[in-house]
Enzyme design. Sequence first.
Site, PDB file in Angstrom:
ATOM      1  N   SER A 157      43.492  45.693 -21.069  1.00 55.78           N
ATOM      2  CA  SER A 157      42.709  45.776 -21.160  1.00 55.78           C
ATOM      3  C   SER A 157      42.403  47.711 -21.786  1.00 55.78           C
ATOM      4  O   SER A 157      43.125  48.024 -21.235  1.00 55.78           O
ATOM      5  CB  SER A 157      41.668  45.120 -19.725  1.00 55.78           C
ATOM      6  OG  SER A 157      40.981  45.630 -19.578  1.00 55.78           O
ATOM      7  N   TYR A 170      43.082  45.130 -10.564  1.00 57.04           N
ATOM      8  CA  TYR A 170      43.091  44.431 -12.293  1.00 57.04           C
ATOM      9  C   TYR A 170      43.799  46.108 -13.268  1.00 57.04           C
ATOM     10  O   TYR A 170      44.555  45.479 -14.133  1.00 57.04           O
ATOM     11  CB  TYR A 170      41.235  43.986 -12.704  1.00 57.04           C
ATOM     12  CG  TYR A 170      41.115  43.621 -13.950  1.00 57.04           C
ATOM     13  CD1 TYR A 170      41.556  42.663 -13.838  1.00 57.04           C
ATOM     14  CD2 TYR A 170      41.039  44.305 -15.650  1.00 57.04           C
ATOM     15  CE1 TYR A 170      41.747  41.682 -15.200  1.00 57.04           C
ATOM     16  CE2 TYR A 170      41.210  43.825 -16.440  1.00 57.04           C
ATOM     17  CZ  TYR A 170      41.225  42.877 -16.599  1.00 57.04           C
ATOM     18  OH  TYR A 170      41.377  42.592 -17.852  1.00 57.04           O
TER      19      TYR A 170
HETATM   20  P1  NDP Z   1      39.953  33.381 -18.263  1.00 57.32           P
HETATM   21  O1  NDP Z   1      39.314  34.682 -16.369  1.00 57.32           O
HETATM   22  O2  NDP Z   1      38.548  32.493 -18.802  1.00 57.32           O
HETATM   23  O3  NDP Z   1      41.227  32.809 -17.985  1.00 57.32           O
HETATM   24  C1  NDP Z   1      41.960  33.383 -17.791  1.00 57.32           C
HETATM   25  C2  NDP Z   1      42.647  31.647 -17.642  1.00 57.32           C
HETATM   26  O4  NDP Z   1      44.248  32.402 -16.605  1.00 57.32           O
HETATM   27  C3  NDP Z   1      43.139  30.778 -17.326  1.00 57.32           C
HETATM   28  O5  NDP Z   1      43.254  29.738 -18.179  1.00 57.32           O
HETATM   29  C4  NDP Z   1      42.838  30.531 -15.894  1.00 57.32           C
HETATM   30  O6  NDP Z   1      43.613  29.046 -15.236  1.00 57.32           O
HETATM   31  C5  NDP Z   1      44.041  31.323 -15.312  1.00 57.32           C
HETATM   32  N1  NDP Z   1      44.316  31.403 -14.450  1.00 57.32           N
HETATM   33  C6  NDP Z   1      44.266  32.359 -13.508  1.00 57.32           C
HETATM   34  N2  NDP Z   1      44.713  32.079 -12.502  1.00 57.32           N
HETATM   35  C7  NDP Z   1      45.904  32.228 -12.298  1.00 57.32           C
HETATM   36  C8  NDP Z   1      47.081  30.901 -11.428  1.00 57.32           C
HETATM   37  N3  NDP Z   1      46.719  31.992 -10.036  1.00 57.32           N
HETATM   38  N4  NDP Z   1      47.958  30.364 -12.458  1.00 57.32           N
HETATM   39  C9  NDP Z   1      47.677  30.004 -13.649  1.00 57.32           C
HETATM   40  N5  NDP Z   1      47.213  30.111 -14.244  1.00 57.32           N
HETATM   41  C10 NDP Z   1      45.824  31.082 -14.198  1.00 57.32           C
HETATM   42  O7  NDP Z   1      39.903  34.716 -18.759  1.00 57.32           O
HETATM   43  P2  NDP Z   1      40.151  35.619 -20.235  1.00 57.32           P
HETATM   44  O8  NDP Z   1      40.290  34.380 -21.298  1.00 57.32           O
HETATM   45  O9  NDP Z   1      38.144  36.148 -20.432  1.00 57.32           O
HETATM   46  O10 NDP Z   1      40.788  36.435 -20.159  1.00 57.32           O
HETATM   47  C11 NDP Z   1      42.498  36.456 -20.583  1.00 57.32           C
HETATM   48  C12 NDP Z   1      43.531  37.604 -20.606  1.00 57.32           C
HETATM   49  O11 NDP Z   1      42.440  38.549 -21.563  1.00 57.32           O
HETATM   50  C13 NDP Z   1      43.629  38.107 -19.363  1.00 57.32           C
HETATM   51  O12 NDP Z   1      44.865  39.043 -19.270  1.00 57.32           O
HETATM   52  C14 NDP Z   1      41.584  39.102 -18.551  1.00 57.32           C
HETATM   53  O13 NDP Z   1      42.734  40.360 -18.232  1.00 57.32           O
HETATM   54  C15 NDP Z   1      42.619  39.615 -20.081  1.00 57.32           C
HETATM   55  N6  NDP Z   1      41.111  40.656 -20.607  1.00 57.32           N
HETATM   56  C16 NDP Z   1      39.364  39.635 -20.806  1.00 57.32           C
HETATM   57  C17 NDP Z   1      38.859  40.697 -21.955  1.00 57.32           C
HETATM   58  C18 NDP Z   1      37.058  40.143 -22.002  1.00 57.32           C
HETATM   59  O14 NDP Z   1      36.427  40.279 -22.055  1.00 57.32           O
HETATM   60  N7  NDP Z   1      37.269  38.639 -21.598  1.00 57.32           N
HETATM   61  C19 NDP Z   1      38.909  41.881 -21.641  1.00 57.32           C
HETATM   62  C20 NDP Z   1      40.224  42.404 -21.799  1.00 57.32           C
HETATM   63  C21 NDP Z   1      41.439  41.537 -21.381  1.00 57.32           C
HETATM   64  P3  NDP Z   1      42.020  28.255 -14.562  1.00 57.32           P
HETATM   65  O15 NDP Z   1      41.392  27.590 -15.931  1.00 57.32           O
HETATM   66  O16 NDP Z   1      42.881  27.384 -13.896  1.00 57.32           O
HETATM   67  O17 NDP Z   1      41.035  29.571 -13.159  1.00 57.32           O
END
Ligand code: NDP
Length: 252
Positions: A157, A170
């Site tokens: 990020s 984070y």
């Molecule tokens: P979301 O919150 O939409 O999705 C996160 C995913 O991680 C979901 O599939 C969620 O599962 C899973 N997850 C969360 N906790 C757990 C756990 N304990 N065990 C297993 N799986 C878990 O996030 P994004 O799609 O936005 O983000 C994806 C990646 O991109 C992350 O690493 C984020 O930090 C990074 N990122 C995102 C940005 C953005 O603007 N969106 C910008 C910069 C980085 P569940 O469906 O069960 O919640």
Amino acid sequence: MSFDAATFKPASDLLKDRVILVTGASDGIGAVAAQTYAAHGATVILHGRSEAKLEKIYDAIEQAGGPQPALVPLDLSTATAVEYNQLAVMLEQEFGRLDGLLHNAGVLGDITPLEMYDPDTWDYVMKINLRAPYMLTQSLLPLLKASDDASVIFTTSSVGRRARAFWGAYAISKNGTEGLSQMLADELLNTSNIRVNCLNPGATRTAMRATAYPGENPMSLKTAHDIMPLYLWLMSAESRGTTGQSLDAQPK
Ligand code: NDP
């Protein structure tokens, strides 16, 4: 070779016969990445904590005519070394190798001054965002080494490059992710067929982004589909030779 969004035109069989594990494939960017990889020929191993949510992605891939995926439910906030090893044994028996690993699962935690940051939330975020990628990579390295051409992608990020006020665990977990990726890339350079890189998706229309920026108009943001070219390129043979880098899906 470096990535050029203007000239990269991924063929529909770009990832044919590749076996790729995507963490956090149940929602957001991970769900779209898993479906995109399958649409380009990959057999995708769908990881998430909710089996019910993963089954929807599984069904969508099957309905779209993609290769039959696999499901691996595991809660990264509680996963033990035994569970990571069981996962590796299961994948070894089923596939015998792993060509791609997208560490995508993540949580935001609290946006609050360090002075007030709750230690339990700190540990929870660190477990999912940093410990899990380390543990999962460690347990899957033998399978990645069994591939002729493997790609490991860590998700970073902008606060992973330069921490900003109030981003708490984070930001620190993403700084650690950058270091983990650099270190592993160095360790595997010249001794394996595994390349290791960080990918920053940039501001993307997902639930996490909406939580972090509640006042923002989501329609002003790129969708997960928009940022897929770099996800595809890094997973494909086209990125051979690229390792130890931290790349942006939405360069400034
Ligand atoms: P979301 O919150 O939409 O999705 C996160 C995913 O991680 C979901 O599939 C969620 O599962 C899973 N997850 C969360 N906790 C757990 C756990 N304990 N065990 C297993 N799986 C878990 O996030 P994004 O799609 O936005 O983000 C994806 C990646 O991109 C992350 O690493 C984020 O930090 C990074 N990122 C995102 C940005 C953005 O603007 N969106 C910008 C910069 C980085 P569940 O469906 O069960 O919640």
